[in-house]
Design a protein around this motif. Sequence first.
Motif, short mmCIF file in Angstrom:
data_model
loop_
_atom_site.label_atom_id
_atom_site.label_comp_id
_atom_site.label_asym_id
_atom_site.label_seq_id
_atom_site.Cartn_x
_atom_site.Cartn_y
_atom_site.Cartn_z
N VAL A 9 39.72 55.57 63.56
CA VAL A 9 40.10 56.92 63.95
C VAL A 9 39.39 57.89 63.02
O VAL A 9 39.56 57.85 61.80
CB VAL A 9 41.63 57.12 63.86
N TRP A 10 38.58 58.77 63.60
CA TRP A 10 37.81 59.74 62.84
C TRP A 10 38.49 61.09 62.91
O TRP A 10 38.74 61.61 63.99
CB TRP A 10 36.40 59.82 63.42
N ASP A 11 38.82 61.68 61.78
CA ASP A 11 39.40 63.01 61.72
C ASP A 11 38.28 64.03 61.65
O ASP A 11 37.58 64.13 60.64
CB ASP A 11 40.29 63.17 60.48
N ALA A 12 38.11 64.80 62.71
CA ALA A 12 37.02 65.77 62.76
C ALA A 12 37.11 66.81 61.65
O ALA A 12 36.10 67.27 61.14
CB ALA A 12 37.02 66.48 64.12
N ASP A 13 38.32 67.16 61.25
CA ASP A 13 38.46 68.20 60.22
C ASP A 13 38.20 67.68 58.81
O ASP A 13 38.19 68.46 57.85
CB ASP A 13 39.84 68.84 60.29
N ASN A 14 37.95 66.39 58.63
CA ASN A 14 37.64 65.87 57.31
C ASN A 14 36.15 65.96 56.97
O ASN A 14 35.74 65.57 55.88
CB ASN A 14 38.08 64.41 57.19
N ARG A 15 35.33 66.44 57.88
CA ARG A 15 33.91 66.60 57.63
C ARG A 15 33.68 67.94 56.93
O ARG A 15 34.31 68.93 57.24
CB ARG A 15 33.10 66.58 58.92
N THR A 16 32.74 67.95 56.01
CA THR A 16 32.44 69.19 55.30
C THR A 16 31.38 69.97 56.05
O THR A 16 30.43 69.40 56.58
CB THR A 16 32.00 68.92 53.85
N VAL A 17 31.55 71.27 56.11
CA VAL A 17 30.57 72.13 56.77
C VAL A 17 29.65 72.82 55.77
O VAL A 17 28.67 73.43 56.16
CB VAL A 17 31.25 73.19 57.67
N LYS A 18 29.95 72.72 54.49
CA LYS A 18 29.16 73.43 53.48
C LYS A 18 27.67 73.11 53.54
O LYS A 18 26.85 74.04 53.56
CB LYS A 18 29.70 73.17 52.07
N PRO A 19 27.25 71.84 53.60
CA PRO A 19 25.81 71.58 53.68
C PRO A 19 25.16 72.17 54.93
O PRO A 19 24.02 72.61 54.90
CB PRO A 19 25.71 70.06 53.69
N ILE A 20 25.89 72.20 56.03
CA ILE A 20 25.36 72.77 57.26
C ILE A 20 25.19 74.28 57.10
O ILE A 20 24.13 74.84 57.40
CB ILE A 20 26.28 72.45 58.46
N GLN A 21 26.23 74.95 56.60
CA GLN A 21 26.13 76.40 56.41
C GLN A 21 25.07 76.75 55.37
O GLN A 21 24.32 77.70 55.57
CB GLN A 21 27.49 76.97 56.01
N GLY A 23 22.37 75.10 54.76
CA GLY A 23 21.09 74.92 55.42
C GLY A 23 20.74 76.07 56.35
O GLY A 23 19.58 76.49 56.44
N LEU A 24 21.76 76.60 57.05
CA LEU A 24 21.53 77.75 57.93
C LEU A 24 21.13 78.99 57.13
O LEU A 24 20.28 79.77 57.56
CB LEU A 24 22.78 78.04 58.77
N ILE A 25 21.73 79.15 55.96
CA ILE A 25 21.36 80.27 55.08
C ILE A 25 19.95 80.07 54.55
O ILE A 25 19.09 80.96 54.62
CB ILE A 25 22.36 80.41 53.92
N HIS A 26 19.68 78.89 54.02
CA HIS A 26 18.37 78.58 53.45
C HIS A 26 17.26 78.72 54.50
O HIS A 26 16.15 79.17 54.19
CB HIS A 26 18.37 77.16 52.87
N GLY A 27 17.55 78.36 55.73
CA GLY A 27 16.57 78.45 56.80
C GLY A 27 16.45 79.84 57.41
O GLY A 27 15.66 80.06 58.32
N GLY A 28 17.29 80.78 56.94
CA GLY A 28 17.22 82.14 57.45
C GLY A 28 17.89 82.35 58.79
O GLY A 28 17.70 83.38 59.43
N VAL A 29 18.69 81.38 59.23
CA VAL A 29 19.37 81.50 60.52
C VAL A 29 20.54 82.48 60.42
O VAL A 29 20.77 83.28 61.32
CB VAL A 29 19.85 80.12 61.02
N ILE A 30 21.29 82.39 59.32
CA ILE A 30 22.38 83.34 59.06
C ILE A 30 22.16 83.96 57.68
O ILE A 30 21.52 83.36 56.81
CB ILE A 30 23.78 82.69 59.15
N LYS A 31 22.70 85.17 57.50
CA LYS A 31 22.52 85.89 56.24
C LYS A 31 23.42 85.35 55.15
O LYS A 31 23.02 85.17 54.01
CB LYS A 31 22.77 87.38 56.47
N ASP A 32 24.68 85.12 55.49
CA ASP A 32 25.68 84.71 54.51
C ASP A 32 26.78 83.96 55.25
O ASP A 32 26.97 84.14 56.45
CB ASP A 32 26.26 85.95 53.82
N ASP A 33 27.52 83.12 54.54
CA ASP A 33 28.61 82.38 55.18
C ASP A 33 29.97 82.84 54.67
O ASP A 33 30.93 82.08 54.70
CB ASP A 33 28.44 80.87 55.02
N ASN A 34 30.06 84.10 54.25
CA ASN A 34 31.36 84.59 53.80
C ASN A 34 32.27 84.86 55.01
O ASN A 34 31.84 84.75 56.16
CB ASN A 34 31.21 85.83 52.90
N ILE A 35 33.52 85.23 54.74
CA ILE A 35 34.50 85.37 55.82
C ILE A 35 34.20 86.50 56.79
O ILE A 35 34.74 86.54 57.88
CB ILE A 35 35.94 85.53 55.27
#
Length: 75
Positions: A9-21, A23-35
């Motif tokens: 059983v895989w809990d979807a909410d146990n995955r971290t999104v920090k590396p994804i966010q 990467g999106l910042i580093h790649g210029g896709v999004i400006k910032d990942d603040n609230i």
Amino acid sequence: MPTMIGTYVWDADNRTVKPIQDGLIHGGVIKDDNIFNCCYMVQGFYSDLPHIEVSVLEADKIINFIDSNLPNISK
């Protein structure tokens, strides 16, 4: 609710999104990942090929995206 993968059983909410966010910042896709600039959701699906799918969209497109692409969430 957890997603079943065989007998595991895989809990979807146990995955971290920090590396994804980060990467999106580093790649210029999004400006910032603040609230004020970023939100995310996670849904698990079984696949024979382990992978992550990331969709980046404007806030006013979220509901339509959910209804069109992730029917299990809205029903």
